[in-house]
Motif scaffolding. Sequence first.
Motif, PDB file in Angstrom:
ATOM      1  N   PHE A  60      33.621  39.228  29.719  1.00 16.10           N
ATOM      2  CA  PHE A  60      32.396  39.249  30.886  1.00 16.10           C
ATOM      3  C   PHE A  60      31.450  38.175  31.551  1.00 16.10           C
ATOM      4  O   PHE A  60      31.197  38.171  32.412  1.00 16.10           O
ATOM      5  CB  PHE A  60      31.462  40.148  29.985  1.00 16.10           C
ATOM      6  CG  PHE A  60      30.380  40.908  31.005  1.00 16.10           C
ATOM      7  CD1 PHE A  60      30.557  42.045  31.722  1.00 16.10           C
ATOM      8  CD2 PHE A  60      29.104  40.414  30.689  1.00 16.10           C
ATOM      9  CE1 PHE A  60      29.710  42.437  32.216  1.00 16.10           C
ATOM     10  CE2 PHE A  60      28.027  40.902  31.415  1.00 16.10           C
ATOM     11  CZ  PHE A  60      28.266  42.104  32.378  1.00 16.10           C
ATOM     12  N   ASP A 113      26.941  43.024  36.242  1.00 18.75           N
ATOM     13  CA  ASP A 113      28.059  43.346  36.826  1.00 18.75           C
ATOM     14  C   ASP A 113      27.568  44.039  37.898  1.00 18.75           C
ATOM     15  O   ASP A 113      27.504  45.292  37.976  1.00 18.75           O
ATOM     16  CB  ASP A 113      29.152  43.907  36.081  1.00 18.75           C
ATOM     17  CG  ASP A 113      30.240  44.113  36.854  1.00 18.75           C
ATOM     18  OD1 ASP A 113      30.482  43.845  37.822  1.00 18.75           O
ATOM     19  OD2 ASP A 113      31.192  45.070  36.093  1.00 18.75           O
ATOM     20  N   LYS A 170      32.989  42.331  35.022  1.00 20.84           N
ATOM     21  CA  LYS A 170      32.643  40.807  34.963  1.00 20.84           C
ATOM     22  C   LYS A 170      31.254  40.522  35.542  1.00 20.84           C
ATOM     23  O   LYS A 170      31.045  41.041  36.460  1.00 20.84           O
ATOM     24  CB  LYS A 170      33.662  39.740  35.199  1.00 20.84           C
ATOM     25  CG  LYS A 170      35.010  40.135  34.739  1.00 20.84           C
ATOM     26  CD  LYS A 170      36.039  39.003  35.576  1.00 20.84           C
ATOM     27  CE  LYS A 170      37.279  39.143  34.747  1.00 20.84           C
ATOM     28  NZ  LYS A 170      38.280  38.089  35.170  1.00 20.84           N
TER      29      LYS A 170
END
Length: 647
Positions: free
Chosen positions: A88, A118, A124
Amino acid sequence: MKKLIQLLFIAAVLVQGIQHAQAQGKIPAESDYYTMVTIPAPEGVLLEVGGVATLPDGRIAVSTRRGDVWVIENAAMNNSGNPIYTLFASGLHEPLGLVYKDQALYAAQRGELTKLVDTNGDGKADVYETIYAWPISGHYHEYSFGPKIAPDGSFFVTGNVAFGDEEWWRGESRRPWRGWTMKIHPDGTLEPWATGMRSPCGLGMIDGEFFYDDNQGDWMGSGGIFHVTKGSFTGHPAGLRWTNLPNSPVKLTTEQLYAKVDPRREKKNGQYVKPENIADEKDPKMLYQIKQEFPETRLPAVWLPHGVLGISNSEIIRDETAGSFGPFAGQIFVGDQGQSKVMRVVMEKVKGEFQGVAFDFRAGFQSGVLRMNWGHDGSMYVGETNRGWGSAGTTSSGLQRLVWTGKVPLEMKTVRAMPDGFEIEFTMPVDKSKAEDLSSYVGRSFIYKYHPVYGSPTINEEKLNIKGVKVSEDGLKVRLVIDNLRQYYLHEINVPGIRSKDNAIPVLHATAYYTLNNIPEGDKLPASEWSTKKTTAAPVKTTPAKTATTAVSKKAPTYAEIEPLLVKNTCTACHQVNKRQVGPAFSDVAKRKYSNERIVQLIYNPEPKNWPEHETPMAPMPQVPRAEALKIAAWINSLRTEKAPTP
């Protein structure tokens, strides 16, 4: 004192007997009630976990000390499926905490609180937003921990002290808010909250109140959990150097504190130095005496005895699983990094202040327990690491899941303070005939020194005078009448004689540690309701440990003889006989062929260069009485054989 040590040794032998029986499969062990599941990491990834957060959809997010944040799908490995890891975020500076709030993850890096978002839904983070940045000197020990979310939506973060140049273990605050708790508002403004922290790794929010735990070290006689309100001082003086800043809520100054507790101790050749040995220092101070001088001082709500309930305490979380994790709903769990285990704590308010009891809970994790959080199924996710700190266990890092098997152990569910003693509540009915027998109980009270050297032995020890006992009709509660309660002292209560009503199993963890900051008011139990029955306990049969004869010392004590001294002086917190724990095994020290005098010298003034393979230096232990240090040294040198005796 001799009789007290004998009583405590008998209790220790009884506990060892139970552990031996567990190993033989005759009585239940921790693993019968709580099992560990290891969650595999992606190939090539060293998962040194610094933070664990649970997302609304049940996925688990972990931050690592190497600067990554991973989001794990199917971390519980349901239907025999594998966990799926998504990177992430990356490039962070050793984030040691992680929380989820309003579609974002927040992490405390070394020098800032960071928001990770995100925005495009690809799994991500594409926004790394600095909420607040604090100054750091660059010292390796300036870890930052957190955040925890306050009821008003702001964040609590704590800052570790640096270590001194003269003595590696002496805490220093080289930049503002090191050794402090900081409250950071979402708009990026800082509200200094409290100081006195040394190594505040574990943070917790309990019913909207902020708690943290500290580790043993200078000014910290043992680990403990503190309730922190704005303006609190929790004992370590390093952060007091910033109380002259206009936004400091703490007004106590370094000079005011040092006027009561001189940190310099001895003067040689015109210079103040620490003494070689302070085992016999006169009039040692205790933290409660400082509170009497300076009311902003906070005492530990719960002491966590060093070497028994951890050596480097970490995460604090409350059981909010509504029974999915066993019979301890609403209670508190505390991790420990050095001993790789989790403890259990129950607090209550007496006269407006928190206090309570601590128990062992579950040991045997594969590495140092740093962070915990709850999964949606009620299991506990445990993030682990030992780099730079050392820990028990077989690996250097990892992520494990602790799962309740559905079986209820016989435990002391809680202990409550009473005007004339304590009330113990069990998780299941106990055998009333044994519970009404005073021989089923033994205990002591003690406290720690408040002084500028590393750690403290237990001092002012006194055997508990248990005068009577009353057992409830349902067998779930026991009231102990004790006529020598001591305010501010830690009260150790052992119940080696208690057995369950139905199947005669012993209490899984038979020792409780209650911190009695205040003695409740109210009615005392009438003497007419006590049981004073006391049987004569059968002699405890023990098999002395086999100690090899050697030319080093023909009079070296056996392990059975030396164990009380090893426990008392917290040697067993970091060392085992034949296996490396945090420090080298005693048998490995013996192979160095030091003289007894040289070992004593190294107890008082360790030399980390002697053990370069061990990342955690040993702190000086000048509080160990010289006579005891010599006995320990003689025993270590008695292990100078091909194989050291197994206790």
